[in-house]
Motif scaffolding. Structure first.
Motif, PDB file in Angstrom:
ATOM      1  N   GLU A  76       0.867  -0.992  -0.073  1.00 29.91           N
ATOM      2  CA  GLU A  76       0.101   0.123   0.075  1.00 29.91           C
ATOM      3  C   GLU A  76       0.778   1.190   0.061  1.00 29.91           C
ATOM      4  O   GLU A  76       0.808   2.266  -0.633  1.00 29.91           O
ATOM      5  CB  GLU A  76      -0.810  -0.001   1.317  1.00 29.91           C
ATOM      6  CG  GLU A  76      -1.815   1.155   1.308  1.00 29.91           C
ATOM      7  CD  GLU A  76      -2.776   1.236   2.623  1.00 29.91           C
ATOM      8  OE1 GLU A  76      -2.992   2.314   2.872  1.00 29.91           O
ATOM      9  OE2 GLU A  76      -3.034  -0.097   3.044  1.00 29.91           O
ATOM     10  N   ARG A 103       2.320   1.855  -3.520  1.00 28.71           N
ATOM     11  CA  ARG A 103       1.267   2.471  -4.225  1.00 28.71           C
ATOM     12  C   ARG A 103       1.272   3.895  -4.159  1.00 28.71           C
ATOM     13  O   ARG A 103       1.008   4.617  -4.843  1.00 28.71           O
ATOM     14  CB  ARG A 103      -0.043   1.609  -4.095  1.00 28.71           C
ATOM     15  CG  ARG A 103      -0.391   0.408  -4.845  1.00 28.71           C
ATOM     16  CD  ARG A 103      -1.735   0.006  -4.941  1.00 28.71           C
ATOM     17  NE  ARG A 103      -2.137  -0.257  -3.637  1.00 28.71           N
ATOM     18  CZ  ARG A 103      -2.149  -1.365  -3.133  1.00 28.71           C
ATOM     19  NH1 ARG A 103      -1.293  -2.401  -3.413  1.00 28.71           N
ATOM     20  NH2 ARG A 103      -2.618  -1.541  -1.804  1.00 28.71           N
ATOM     21  N   LYS A 104       1.184   4.304  -2.818  1.00 27.05           N
ATOM     22  CA  LYS A 104       0.896   5.654  -2.496  1.00 27.05           C
ATOM     23  C   LYS A 104       2.264   6.641  -2.907  1.00 27.05           C
ATOM     24  O   LYS A 104       2.179   7.526  -3.404  1.00 27.05           O
ATOM     25  CB  LYS A 104       0.624   5.956  -0.924  1.00 27.05           C
ATOM     26  CG  LYS A 104      -0.429   5.281  -0.697  1.00 27.05           C
ATOM     27  CD  LYS A 104      -0.916   5.776   0.844  1.00 27.05           C
ATOM     28  CE  LYS A 104      -1.847   5.179   1.209  1.00 27.05           C
ATOM     29  NZ  LYS A 104      -3.132   6.072   2.192  1.00 27.05           N
ATOM     30  N   VAL A 147       4.398   5.792  -5.386  1.00 28.44           N
ATOM     31  CA  VAL A 147       4.334   5.855  -6.925  1.00 28.44           C
ATOM     32  C   VAL A 147       3.367   6.732  -7.528  1.00 28.44           C
ATOM     33  O   VAL A 147       3.841   7.788  -8.297  1.00 28.44           O
ATOM     34  CB  VAL A 147       4.291   4.434  -7.460  1.00 28.44           C
ATOM     35  CG1 VAL A 147       4.197   4.567  -9.052  1.00 28.44           C
ATOM     36  CG2 VAL A 147       5.695   3.652  -7.193  1.00 28.44           C
ATOM     37  N   GLU A 148       2.140   6.801  -6.814  1.00 29.60           N
ATOM     38  CA  GLU A 148       1.204   7.921  -7.282  1.00 29.60           C
ATOM     39  C   GLU A 148       1.732   9.267  -7.121  1.00 29.60           C
ATOM     40  O   GLU A 148       1.670  10.251  -7.742  1.00 29.60           O
ATOM     41  CB  GLU A 148       0.198   7.484  -6.448  1.00 29.60           C
ATOM     42  CG  GLU A 148      -1.100   8.684  -6.809  1.00 29.60           C
ATOM     43  CD  GLU A 148      -2.514   8.045  -6.077  1.00 29.60           C
ATOM     44  OE1 GLU A 148      -2.816   9.115  -5.416  1.00 29.60           O
ATOM     45  OE2 GLU A 148      -2.853   7.023  -6.151  1.00 29.60           O
ATOM     46  N   ARG A 149       2.331   9.419  -6.096  1.00 31.28           N
ATOM     47  CA  ARG A 149       2.922  10.815  -5.513  1.00 31.28           C
ATOM     48  C   ARG A 149       3.829  11.369  -6.333  1.00 31.28           C
ATOM     49  O   ARG A 149       3.946  12.472  -6.913  1.00 31.28           O
ATOM     50  CB  ARG A 149       3.450  10.671  -3.911  1.00 31.28           C
ATOM     51  CG  ARG A 149       4.194  11.940  -3.456  1.00 31.28           C
ATOM     52  CD  ARG A 149       4.720  11.563  -2.127  1.00 31.28           C
ATOM     53  NE  ARG A 149       5.508  12.434  -1.645  1.00 31.28           N
ATOM     54  CZ  ARG A 149       7.176  12.354  -1.793  1.00 31.28           C
ATOM     55  NH1 ARG A 149       7.564  11.345  -2.067  1.00 31.28           N
ATOM     56  NH2 ARG A 149       7.825  13.378  -1.322  1.00 31.28           N
ATOM     57  N   HIS A 150       4.757  10.384  -6.795  1.00 28.37           N
ATOM     58  CA  HIS A 150       5.780  10.629  -7.533  1.00 28.37           C
ATOM     59  C   HIS A 150       5.281  10.979  -8.937  1.00 28.37           C
ATOM     60  O   HIS A 150       5.533  11.977  -9.926  1.00 28.37           O
ATOM     61  CB  HIS A 150       6.809   9.395  -7.794  1.00 28.37           C
ATOM     62  CG  HIS A 150       7.807   9.435  -8.632  1.00 28.37           C
ATOM     63  ND1 HIS A 150       9.012  10.390  -8.638  1.00 28.37           N
ATOM     64  CD2 HIS A 150       8.104   9.153  -9.959  1.00 28.37           C
ATOM     65  CE1 HIS A 150       9.744  10.433  -9.506  1.00 28.37           C
ATOM     66  NE2 HIS A 150       9.238   9.425 -10.697  1.00 28.37           N
ATOM     67  N   GLN A 151       4.279  10.024  -9.492  1.00 26.87           N
ATOM     68  CA  GLN A 151       3.842  10.380 -10.788  1.00 26.87           C
ATOM     69  C   GLN A 151       3.248  11.820 -10.634  1.00 26.87           C
ATOM     70  O   GLN A 151       3.210  12.638 -11.883  1.00 26.87           O
ATOM     71  CB  GLN A 151       2.744   9.507 -11.237  1.00 26.87           C
ATOM     72  CG  GLN A 151       3.648   8.116 -11.492  1.00 26.87           C
ATOM     73  CD  GLN A 151       2.885   6.956 -11.715  1.00 26.87           C
ATOM     74  OE1 GLN A 151       1.580   6.990 -11.430  1.00 26.87           O
ATOM     75  NE2 GLN A 151       3.400   5.865 -12.252  1.00 26.87           N
ATOM     76  N   ASN A 152       2.267  12.092  -9.760  1.00 31.17           N
ATOM     77  CA  ASN A 152       1.530  13.370  -9.896  1.00 31.17           C
ATOM     78  C   ASN A 152       2.668  14.471  -9.859  1.00 31.17           C
ATOM     79  O   ASN A 152       2.342  15.452 -10.311  1.00 31.17           O
ATOM     80  CB  ASN A 152       0.675  13.331  -8.538  1.00 31.17           C
ATOM     81  CG  ASN A 152      -0.605  12.426  -8.582  1.00 31.17           C
ATOM     82  OD1 ASN A 152      -1.018  12.081  -9.569  1.00 31.17           O
ATOM     83  ND2 ASN A 152      -1.008  12.187  -7.340  1.00 31.17           N
ATOM     84  N   LYS A 179       3.793  15.034 -13.295  1.00 29.13           N
ATOM     85  CA  LYS A 179       2.592  15.677 -14.169  1.00 29.13           C
ATOM     86  C   LYS A 179       2.624  17.156 -13.995  1.00 29.13           C
ATOM     87  O   LYS A 179       2.430  18.003 -14.838  1.00 29.13           O
ATOM     88  CB  LYS A 179       1.463  15.083 -13.891  1.00 29.13           C
ATOM     89  CG  LYS A 179       1.195  13.663 -14.463  1.00 29.13           C
ATOM     90  CD  LYS A 179       0.214  13.133 -14.175  1.00 29.13           C
ATOM     91  CE  LYS A 179      -0.198  11.714 -14.561  1.00 29.13           C
ATOM     92  NZ  LYS A 179      -1.441  11.149 -13.921  1.00 29.13           N
ATOM     93  N   THR A 233      11.265   9.066  -5.044  1.00 26.57           N
ATOM     94  CA  THR A 233       9.921   7.975  -4.796  1.00 26.57           C
ATOM     95  C   THR A 233       9.983   8.013  -3.084  1.00 26.57           C
ATOM     96  O   THR A 233       9.053   8.190  -2.525  1.00 26.57           O
ATOM     97  CB  THR A 233      10.360   6.774  -5.298  1.00 26.57           C
ATOM     98  OG1 THR A 233      10.313   6.939  -6.669  1.00 26.57           O
ATOM     99  CG2 THR A 233       8.910   5.833  -5.041  1.00 26.57           C
TER     100      THR A 233
END
Length: 92
Positions: free
Chosen positions: A29, A32-33, A35-40, A43, A50
């Protein structure tokens, strides 16, 4: 096998908004958080690392040590590349 868990250390809370502070959560979990933080961040034109493992405490998971060279990520090669041998003798 025990589930591997992590918790964010209090002194690093400001660097990880959205990650619960000092609460044990499954590493899957957390990953996932992060990776999402890094991708956002990417963008939005920001670079965010990471994560730094020293910012977290870890517990649980497999107690058996993995064999040297074992695959730990799905993207790791199944067979490590072999060293190329040359016909030339080593120079001293």
């Amino acid at each position: 096998m025990d589930i591997r868990e992590a918790r964010l250390k209090k002194e690093f809370a400001a660097e990880y908004p959205g990650i619960p502070l000092e609460v044990w959560i499954p590493v899957a979990e957390l990953a996932r958080k992060l990776v999402e933080r890094h991708q956002n961040g990417r963008k939005a034109g920001r670079f965010t690392r990471t994560f730094d493992p020293t910012h977290f405490e870890f517990r649980g998971g497999a107690s058996d040590r993995r064999a040297r060279g074992s695959r730990t990520r799905t993207t790791d090669r199944k067979d490590p590349p072999k060293l190329q041998q040359t016909d030339r003798p080593l120079e001293s």
